[in-house]
Write a protein that holds these residues in place. Sequence first.
Motif, PDB file in Angstrom:
ATOM      1  N   TYR A 198       4.675  -5.998   8.566  1.00 31.67           N
ATOM      2  CA  TYR A 198       3.258  -5.680   8.634  1.00 31.67           C
ATOM      3  C   TYR A 198       2.826  -4.885   7.411  1.00 31.67           C
ATOM      4  CZ  TYR A 198       4.173  -6.419  13.664  1.00 31.67           C
ATOM      5  OH  TYR A 198       4.569  -6.919  14.874  1.00 31.67           O
ATOM      6  N   ASP A 199       1.700  -5.277   6.829  1.00 33.19           N
ATOM      7  CA  ASP A 199       1.015  -4.416   5.876  1.00 33.19           C
ATOM      8  C   ASP A 199       0.099  -3.515   6.698  1.00 33.19           C
ATOM      9  OD1 ASP A 199       0.005  -3.407   3.433  1.00 33.19           O
ATOM     10  OD2 ASP A 199      -1.751  -4.702   3.644  1.00 33.19           O
ATOM     11  N   CYS A 200       0.183  -2.218   6.511  1.00 30.42           N
ATOM     12  CA  CYS A 200      -0.485  -1.271   7.401  1.00 30.42           C
ATOM     13  C   CYS A 200      -1.416  -0.336   6.635  1.00 30.42           C
ATOM     14  CB  CYS A 200       0.551  -0.445   8.164  1.00 30.42           C
ATOM     15  SG  CYS A 200       1.748  -1.415   9.095  1.00 30.42           S
ATOM     16  N   PRO A 201      -2.631  -0.798   6.300  1.00 31.13           N
ATOM     17  CA  PRO A 201      -3.607   0.101   5.688  1.00 31.13           C
ATOM     18  C   PRO A 201      -4.197   1.029   6.739  1.00 31.13           C
ATOM     19  CG  PRO A 201      -4.589  -2.041   6.090  1.00 31.13           C
ATOM     20  CD  PRO A 201      -3.146  -2.164   6.472  1.00 31.13           C
ATOM     21  N   ASP A 244       0.604  14.563  14.247  1.00 28.78           N
ATOM     22  CA  ASP A 244      -0.210  14.200  13.085  1.00 28.78           C
ATOM     23  C   ASP A 244       0.679  14.441  11.873  1.00 28.78           C
ATOM     24  OD1 ASP A 244      -2.098  13.988  11.044  1.00 28.78           O
ATOM     25  OD2 ASP A 244      -3.692  14.896  12.239  1.00 28.78           O
ATOM     26  N   THR A 245       1.128  13.342  11.231  1.00 27.07           N
ATOM     27  CA  THR A 245       2.213  13.437  10.253  1.00 27.07           C
ATOM     28  C   THR A 245       1.835  12.836   8.908  1.00 27.07           C
ATOM     29  OG1 THR A 245       3.885  13.327  12.007  1.00 27.07           O
ATOM     30  CG2 THR A 245       4.611  12.779   9.786  1.00 27.07           C
ATOM     31  N   GLU A 246       2.159  13.560   7.849  1.00 23.97           N
ATOM     32  CA  GLU A 246       2.042  13.035   6.495  1.00 23.97           C
ATOM     33  C   GLU A 246       3.360  12.346   6.132  1.00 23.97           C
ATOM     34  OE1 GLU A 246       1.825  14.665   1.886  1.00 23.97           O
ATOM     35  OE2 GLU A 246       1.412  16.030   3.567  1.00 23.97           O
ATOM     36  N   TYR A 247       3.289  11.075   5.710  1.00 26.90           N
ATOM     37  CA  TYR A 247       4.495  10.348   5.333  1.00 26.90           C
ATOM     38  C   TYR A 247       4.864  10.723   3.896  1.00 26.90           C
ATOM     39  CZ  TYR A 247       3.299   7.450   9.383  1.00 26.90           C
ATOM     40  OH  TYR A 247       2.985   7.008  10.637  1.00 26.90           O
ATOM     41  N   THR A 248       6.082  11.184   3.703  1.00 18.44           N
ATOM     42  CA  THR A 248       6.518  11.665   2.391  1.00 18.44           C
ATOM     43  C   THR A 248       7.650  10.837   1.787  1.00 18.44           C
ATOM     44  OG1 THR A 248       8.012  13.232   3.490  1.00 18.44           O
ATOM     45  CG2 THR A 248       5.810  14.031   2.893  1.00 18.44           C
ATOM     46  N   HIS A 249       8.250   9.919   2.569  1.00 18.77           N
ATOM     47  CA  HIS A 249       9.399   9.154   2.086  1.00 18.77           C
ATOM     48  C   HIS A 249       8.934   7.795   1.541  1.00 18.77           C
ATOM     49  CE1 HIS A 249      11.141  12.124   4.729  1.00 18.77           C
ATOM     50  NE2 HIS A 249      12.361  11.783   4.399  1.00 18.77           N
ATOM     51  N   PRO A 250       9.282   7.451   0.301  1.00 21.56           N
ATOM     52  CA  PRO A 250       8.910   6.129  -0.218  1.00 21.56           C
ATOM     53  C   PRO A 250       9.609   4.991   0.523  1.00 21.56           C
ATOM     54  CG  PRO A 250      10.367   7.270  -1.750  1.00 21.56           C
ATOM     55  CD  PRO A 250       9.976   8.270  -0.706  1.00 21.56           C
ATOM     56  N   TYR A 251      10.783   5.266   1.070  1.00 21.28           N
ATOM     57  CA  TYR A 251      11.500   4.243   1.843  1.00 21.28           C
ATOM     58  C   TYR A 251      12.240   4.914   2.992  1.00 21.28           C
ATOM     59  CZ  TYR A 251      14.793   0.589   3.209  1.00 21.28           C
ATOM     60  OH  TYR A 251      15.511  -0.322   3.936  1.00 21.28           O
ATOM     61  N   VAL A 252      12.086   4.356   4.183  1.00 17.12           N
ATOM     62  CA  VAL A 252      12.823   4.833   5.361  1.00 17.12           C
ATOM     63  C   VAL A 252      13.647   3.664   5.870  1.00 17.12           C
ATOM     64  CG1 VAL A 252      12.656   5.715   7.709  1.00 17.12           C
ATOM     65  CG2 VAL A 252      11.061   6.534   5.961  1.00 17.12           C
ATOM     66  N   TYR A 282      11.920  -0.531   9.792  1.00 17.48           N
ATOM     67  CA  TYR A 282      12.016   0.238   8.556  1.00 17.48           C
ATOM     68  C   TYR A 282      10.614   0.384   7.973  1.00 17.48           C
ATOM     69  CZ  TYR A 282      11.474  -4.226   6.118  1.00 17.48           C
ATOM     70  OH  TYR A 282      10.989  -5.417   5.667  1.00 17.48           O
ATOM     71  N   ASN A 283      10.452   1.312   6.998  1.00 22.56           N
ATOM     72  CA  ASN A 283       9.138   1.566   6.408  1.00 22.56           C
ATOM     73  C   ASN A 283       9.221   1.721   4.893  1.00 22.56           C
ATOM     74  OD1 ASN A 283       9.175   3.401   9.215  1.00 22.56           O
ATOM     75  ND2 ASN A 283       7.394   2.090   8.983  1.00 22.56           N
ATOM     76  N   ILE A 284       8.180   1.241   4.211  1.00 24.69           N
ATOM     77  CA  ILE A 284       8.038   1.407   2.765  1.00 24.69           C
ATOM     78  C   ILE A 284       6.645   1.979   2.501  1.00 24.69           C
ATOM     79  CG2 ILE A 284       8.024   0.266   0.520  1.00 24.69           C
ATOM     80  CD1 ILE A 284       9.739  -1.950   1.780  1.00 24.69           C
ATOM     81  N   LYS A 285       6.574   3.038   1.699  1.00 23.67           N
ATOM     82  CA  LYS A 285       5.287   3.675   1.416  1.00 23.67           C
ATOM     83  C   LYS A 285       5.013   3.688  -0.082  1.00 23.67           C
ATOM     84  CE  LYS A 285       4.640   8.122   0.994  1.00 23.67           C
ATOM     85  NZ  LYS A 285       3.706   8.232  -0.160  1.00 23.67           N
ATOM     86  N   PRO A 286       3.806   3.249  -0.513  1.00 21.20           N
ATOM     87  CA  PRO A 286       3.458   3.359  -1.927  1.00 21.20           C
ATOM     88  C   PRO A 286       3.222   4.823  -2.304  1.00 21.20           C
ATOM     89  CG  PRO A 286       1.565   2.602  -0.660  1.00 21.20           C
ATOM     90  CD  PRO A 286       2.733   2.623   0.291  1.00 21.20           C
TER      91      PRO A 286
END
Length: 267
Positions: free
Chosen positions: A61-64, A26-34, A78-82
């Motif tokens: 994918y947009d992942c809400p 169970d992980t909180e994403y903290t990086h704006p870009y991976v 890769y991942n992008i987080k607002p």
Amino acid sequence: MKNLHNGEFFGKTHETLRFDGLTITDTEYTHPYVDWHYHENAYFTFMLQGNMTEGNKKEIYDCPAGTLLYHHWEDAHYNIKPDIFTRGFHLELTEEWFEQFDISKDSIEGSFNLKNPDIKLLMYRIFRETKLNDPSFELSVHELLLNIFCTLYNKVQNPDKKPSWVNKIDEILHESFTEKLNLTDLSKTIDIHPVHLSRDFQKHFHCNLGTYIRKLRINRSLALLNTHKSLAEAALECGFADQSHFIRSFREHMGITPLQYKNLLKK
């Protein structure tokens, strides 16, 4: 390109469970870009809160909240987080797990955004089991996961030659499930007779139209319960007639009430 090992994800992991070849985080994403990376094991990502964008070699994918992704082992992405709180539930399958249940780890290849409401409800139940601290939760997790894999395997290995209306009605229902729908209008939209639609819908979706729509509404509600919305607001936004109808449907599909599920999210 970075290779992430068993149980390793970018962010702040608040809980890790390991048993019988499974690693659940169970992980909180903290990086704006991976940047581009891959994982040594196959795994599912289930978005509990927030939003992110994921890209691989084929799709973006947009992942809400409520999104469920499957990643094949060593499949780069890769991942992008607002700039919002974003939380993911990961279920990682080691080679040991595949061997234990006599499943080829290459039986499902690639990465997928899984929109099937039955599969997503099974994953919600896995999440629930990991938070209940029941002595039999490990057995329940394996059973639910095998059901997911059976559905995925059958879809990949035995693809149905579906008529064109099947994909069209599925798209319509995913876009309009919160609205009041009727059989006549749906039949006209996809240009088949209402009797044909009523008779053959269950053949392709393994339930009737009403049940399928309720599953889509429940899936939507599970994402909304991660927010500060009241049960009445969530019921209305998901298309339920009222809060009582929402609670009854939720308990039928999830085995617990919406309030009990909100409390699980806090654990």
